[in-house]
Write a protein that holds these residues in place. Structure first.
Motif, PDB file in Angstrom:
ATOM      1  N   ARG A 121       0.861  -1.253   0.009  1.00 42.36           N
ATOM      2  CA  ARG A 121      -0.012   0.024   0.125  1.00 42.36           C
ATOM      3  C   ARG A 121       0.846   1.419  -0.050  1.00 42.36           C
ATOM      4  O   ARG A 121       0.350   2.459   0.331  1.00 42.36           O
ATOM      5  N   LEU A 122       2.252   1.208  -0.256  1.00 45.53           N
ATOM      6  CA  LEU A 122       2.979   2.343  -0.377  1.00 45.53           C
ATOM      7  C   LEU A 122       2.569   3.110  -1.754  1.00 45.53           C
ATOM      8  O   LEU A 122       2.065   2.700  -2.531  1.00 45.53           O
ATOM      9  N   ASN A 123       2.643   4.354  -1.250  1.00 42.88           N
ATOM     10  CA  ASN A 123       2.256   5.446  -2.452  1.00 42.88           C
ATOM     11  C   ASN A 123       3.525   6.028  -3.162  1.00 42.88           C
ATOM     12  O   ASN A 123       3.866   7.106  -2.315  1.00 42.88           O
ATOM     13  N   TRP A 124       4.054   5.403  -4.138  1.00 44.95           N
ATOM     14  CA  TRP A 124       5.423   6.315  -4.492  1.00 44.95           C
ATOM     15  C   TRP A 124       5.231   7.565  -4.945  1.00 44.95           C
ATOM     16  O   TRP A 124       4.222   7.814  -5.764  1.00 44.95           O
ATOM     17  N   GLU A 151       1.390  13.015   0.519  1.00 45.47           N
ATOM     18  CA  GLU A 151       0.279  13.028   1.908  1.00 45.47           C
ATOM     19  C   GLU A 151       0.507  11.709   2.527  1.00 45.47           C
ATOM     20  O   GLU A 151       0.704  10.720   2.013  1.00 45.47           O
ATOM     21  N   ILE A 152      -0.171  11.984   3.886  1.00 44.84           N
ATOM     22  CA  ILE A 152       0.020  10.643   4.579  1.00 44.84           C
ATOM     23  C   ILE A 152      -1.107   9.860   4.905  1.00 44.84           C
ATOM     24  O   ILE A 152      -2.538  10.798   4.816  1.00 44.84           O
ATOM     25  N   ASP A 153      -1.545   8.790   4.553  1.00 46.34           N
ATOM     26  CA  ASP A 153      -2.740   8.147   4.344  1.00 46.34           C
ATOM     27  C   ASP A 153      -3.415   8.157   5.806  1.00 46.34           C
ATOM     28  O   ASP A 153      -2.933   8.031   6.666  1.00 46.34           O
ATOM     29  N   LEU A 211       6.395   7.685   1.642  1.00 40.12           N
ATOM     30  CA  LEU A 211       5.637   6.965   0.654  1.00 40.12           C
ATOM     31  C   LEU A 211       4.075   6.790   1.121  1.00 40.12           C
ATOM     32  O   LEU A 211       3.594   5.762   0.920  1.00 40.12           O
ATOM     33  N   GLY A 212       3.660   7.767   1.898  1.00 43.05           N
ATOM     34  CA  GLY A 212       2.160   7.947   1.908  1.00 43.05           C
ATOM     35  C   GLY A 212       2.038   7.249   3.357  1.00 43.05           C
ATOM     36  O   GLY A 212       1.075   7.736   4.274  1.00 43.05           O
ATOM     37  N   ASN A 213       2.631   6.315   3.832  1.00 41.57           N
ATOM     38  CA  ASN A 213       2.141   5.373   4.950  1.00 41.57           C
ATOM     39  C   ASN A 213       3.344   4.465   5.760  1.00 41.57           C
ATOM     40  O   ASN A 213       3.023   3.970   6.788  1.00 41.57           O
ATOM     41  N   LEU A 214       4.394   4.524   5.032  1.00 38.25           N
ATOM     42  CA  LEU A 214       5.603   3.799   5.933  1.00 38.25           C
ATOM     43  C   LEU A 214       6.056   4.624   6.995  1.00 38.25           C
ATOM     44  O   LEU A 214       6.828   5.569   7.053  1.00 38.25           O
TER      45      LEU A 214
END
Length: 256
Positions: free
Chosen positions: A169-172, A176-178, A245-248
């Motif tokens: 679910r990483l957003n490369w 923005e933070i999920d 990467l959004g959520n790591l």
């Protein structure tokens, strides 16, 4: 007395990055009292029987693929520490925890990425420990608790993993933070700061977005291990929190 720490190791590329988190870890290594040795649980060493390293000098393990070529040139030639290995074995045995020693395995990136940022000269002896994803939350805590007395012997206990760690679910490229990652970590912060072990042991059913944040438990359990080792005063302090990467999650908790 030494604290017990939980440190998120992020992606292996953290070893090459210069950002607020790497700066924090570098400063942390300079401000902590110098330990006699480090005992480190890595999410990347899994075993169903507790393993304790008895290596004299560690090889550097590159347990990843597809990253920058420079990463594969990094060496972290930490020494082992026979005295601490023996003491860890004794403490586990006294606590009724089956234990085996390993005199071959090097340091995986869950260990050396963190250690290199804290102690770049590799001048602190290290004893690496495995994690067992199949234990209950309470059992994880008890494994850490068995090692609590090490802190009185100038030994630094570290659990290396990640509170939100879902590679699918990483957003490369996202800045923005999920919301689901924040939701989980906010719940976690509340339970850690109030030392609500009953809720923490059942995080997978009680925490919001737990299945998204922790699809598999091996990166989460080092948090419970480090918390157990810091059981005496039951004080949890969030020292750093950020995301890539959004959520790591990139977080550091201190347990006193």
């Amino acid at each position: 007395m030494m604290p017990s720490l939980f440190i998120a190791h992020g992606a292996p590329s953290l070893a090459l990055e210069e950002n607020a988190y790497t700066e924090f870890l570098q400063e942390l290594g300079q401000t902590l009292p110098k330990p006699k040795a480090i005992v480190l649980f890595s999410a990347h060493w899994e075993a169903t029987t507790q393993q304790v390293s008895s290596v004299a000098e560690y090889e550097t393990i590159y347990d990843f693929g597809g990253f920058q070529p420079e990463l594969y040139q990094i060496k972290y030639p930490a020494q082992g520490h026979a005295e601490t290995t023996t003491e860890v074995e004794r403490l586990f045995t006294e606590a009724g925890i089956p234990v085996q020693t390993d005199d071959v395995r090097g340091l995986d990136h869950g260990a050396w990425v963190v250690l290199r940022l804290l102690y770049p000269d590799a001048d602190i002896p290290v004893v690496a420990l495995s994690v067992n994803r199949y234990l209950t939350g309470e059992q994880q805590y008890q494994v850490g608790q068995a090692l609590a007395s090490l802190r009185e012997q100038d030994v630094l206990v570290i659990g290396s993993g990640g509170t939100v760690h879902n590679l699918r679910r990483l957003n490369w490229g996202s800045n923005e933070i999920d919301p689901w990652a924040l939701e989980f970590d906010h719940w976690l912060q509340d339970k850690l700061e109030s030392w609500d072990t009953e809720s923490l042991f059942a995080y997978d059913t009680l925490a919001p977005s737990a299945q998204a944040a922790v699809p598999t438990p091996e990166h989460f359990v080092p948090l419970l291990l480090a918390m157990g080792a810091g059981d005496r005063n039951k004080q949890a302090t969030l020292m750093f929190k950020a995301y890539q990467l959004g959520n790591l999650s990139l977080s550091c908790w201190k347990f006193n």
